[in-house]
Design a protein around this motif. Structure first.
Motif, PDB file in Angstrom:
ATOM      1  N   LYS A 243       0.268  -1.434  -0.116  1.00  6.90           N
ATOM      2  CA  LYS A 243      -0.310  -0.462   0.040  1.00  6.90           C
ATOM      3  C   LYS A 243       0.752   1.044   0.001  1.00  6.90           C
ATOM      4  N   GLU A 244       2.185   1.149  -0.932  1.00  3.49           N
ATOM      5  CA  GLU A 244       3.057   2.415  -0.278  1.00  3.49           C
ATOM      6  C   GLU A 244       2.907   3.222  -1.838  1.00  3.49           C
ATOM      7  N   SER A 245       2.906   4.278  -1.292  1.00  3.55           N
ATOM      8  CA  SER A 245       2.325   4.952  -2.754  1.00  3.55           C
ATOM      9  C   SER A 245       4.127   5.360  -3.332  1.00  3.55           C
TER      10      SER A 245
ATOM     11  N   ARG B 288      18.120   8.383   0.262  1.00  6.95           N
ATOM     12  CA  ARG B 288      19.743   8.733   0.627  1.00  6.95           C
ATOM     13  C   ARG B 288      19.884   7.576  -0.708  1.00  6.95           C
ATOM     14  N   GLU B 289      19.405   6.607  -1.222  1.00  7.51           N
ATOM     15  CA  GLU B 289      19.815   5.856  -2.239  1.00  7.51           C
ATOM     16  C   GLU B 289      20.123   5.720  -3.494  1.00  7.51           C
TER      17      GLU B 289
ATOM     18  N   ASP C 185       9.698   7.101  -3.087  1.00  7.00           N
ATOM     19  CA  ASP C 185      10.521   8.216  -2.785  1.00  7.00           C
ATOM     20  C   ASP C 185      11.047   8.834  -1.752  1.00  7.00           C
ATOM     21  N   LYS C 186       9.926   9.190  -1.009  1.00  4.58           N
ATOM     22  CA  LYS C 186      10.284   9.554   0.715  1.00  4.58           C
ATOM     23  C   LYS C 186      10.681   8.924   1.929  1.00  4.58           C
TER      24      LYS C 186
ATOM     25  N   VAL D  93       6.288  15.849 -10.302  1.00  9.10           N
ATOM     26  CA  VAL D  93       5.575  15.252  -8.819  1.00  9.10           C
ATOM     27  C   VAL D  93       6.529  16.005  -8.223  1.00  9.10           C
ATOM     28  N   ARG D  94       6.454  15.646  -6.765  1.00  2.62           N
ATOM     29  CA  ARG D  94       7.555  15.843  -6.088  1.00  2.62           C
ATOM     30  C   ARG D  94       8.748  14.657  -6.140  1.00  2.62           C
ATOM     31  N   ARG D  95       9.458  15.021  -5.780  1.00  5.94           N
ATOM     32  CA  ARG D  95      10.926  14.629  -5.913  1.00  5.94           C
ATOM     33  C   ARG D  95      11.888  14.926  -4.415  1.00  5.94           C
ATOM     34  N   ARG D  96      12.628  13.840  -4.723  1.00  9.52           N
ATOM     35  CA  ARG D  96      13.570  13.973  -3.176  1.00  9.52           C
ATOM     36  C   ARG D  96      15.401  13.616  -3.438  1.00  9.52           C
ATOM     37  N   PHE D  97      16.210  14.720  -3.451  1.00  8.32           N
ATOM     38  CA  PHE D  97      16.998  13.444  -3.877  1.00  8.32           C
ATOM     39  C   PHE D  97      17.976  14.038  -2.654  1.00  8.32           C
TER      40      PHE D  97
END
Length: 190
Positions: free
Chosen positions: A30-32, A42-43, A37-38, A125-129
């Motif tokens: 059930k993970e979106s 770190r990967e 991404d959240k 879309v929101r992305r994290r880096f």
């Protein structure tokens, strides 16, 4: 063969964007996509077996290759020949360059990116880096082709830091991250 130890220092923050393998890091039940991404931003960093973040050796090598291509410096006594093909085959950064930061200590940057990765395509879309605001490190380059003079290599890597950069959103791709200064050269012959 010549070895050049090149000391580099960040001129702007450095952000990495390594692809995260969904087979190695599958979504939880059930993970979106946003949740995945959240959880795994770190990967997107390149790190060694101890979890220490590194600049990929090939990122530096290709940055130098692109810089010498842009410089278009002619080889004396060789007509219109330039150093481009000699750098492509004749210089290499020998190993990933440790930044001394553990991946668990990384900071993140949130951006709005195109969902399909194509600029101007529509949905964002929101992305994290991961982002590293400052670093200083030493890269070891092997100059395999004797046709490459020390002064031309030094000029090429200096321009690589100024005009090409490394990582996500670097100058080569129209961004402003990943620029670096060269603060020292140490040459030896093997």
């Amino acid at each position: 063969m010549k070895i050049c130890l090149v000391t580099i220092k960040s001129a702007t923050p450095y952000s990495q964007s390594k692809a995260v393998d969904p087979d190695q890091f599958p979504k939880l039940e059930k993970e979106s996509a946003d949740g995945w991404d959240k959880r795994l931003w770190r990967e997107k960093a390149t790190y060694d077996s101890s979890g220490i973040v590194c600049i990929p050796a090939m990122a530096l090598k290709m940055s130098v290759d692109e810089a010498v291509k842009r410089l278009n410096i002619g080889i004396p006594g060789r007509g219109k020949s330039t150093y481009t093909k000699f750098f492509t085959a004749g210089q290499i950064c020998e190993a990933d360059v440790s930044l001394g930061i553990h991946k668990d200590d990384l900071e993140q940057i949130d951006i709005w990116a195109n969902a399909d990765g194509v600029r101007g395509s529509g949905k964002r879309v929101r992305r994290r880096f991961p982002i590293i605001k400052e670093y200083e490190a030493v890269a070891r380059f092997a100059i395999l082709d004797d046709i490459i003079p020390e002064a031309i290599f030094e000029q090429a890597i200096t321009e690589a830091g100024r005009l090409v950069g490394i990582g996500r959103f670097r100058p080569e791709k129209g961004g402003f991250l990943g620029r670096f200064h060269v603060t020292g050269f140490q040459w030896s012959t093997v």
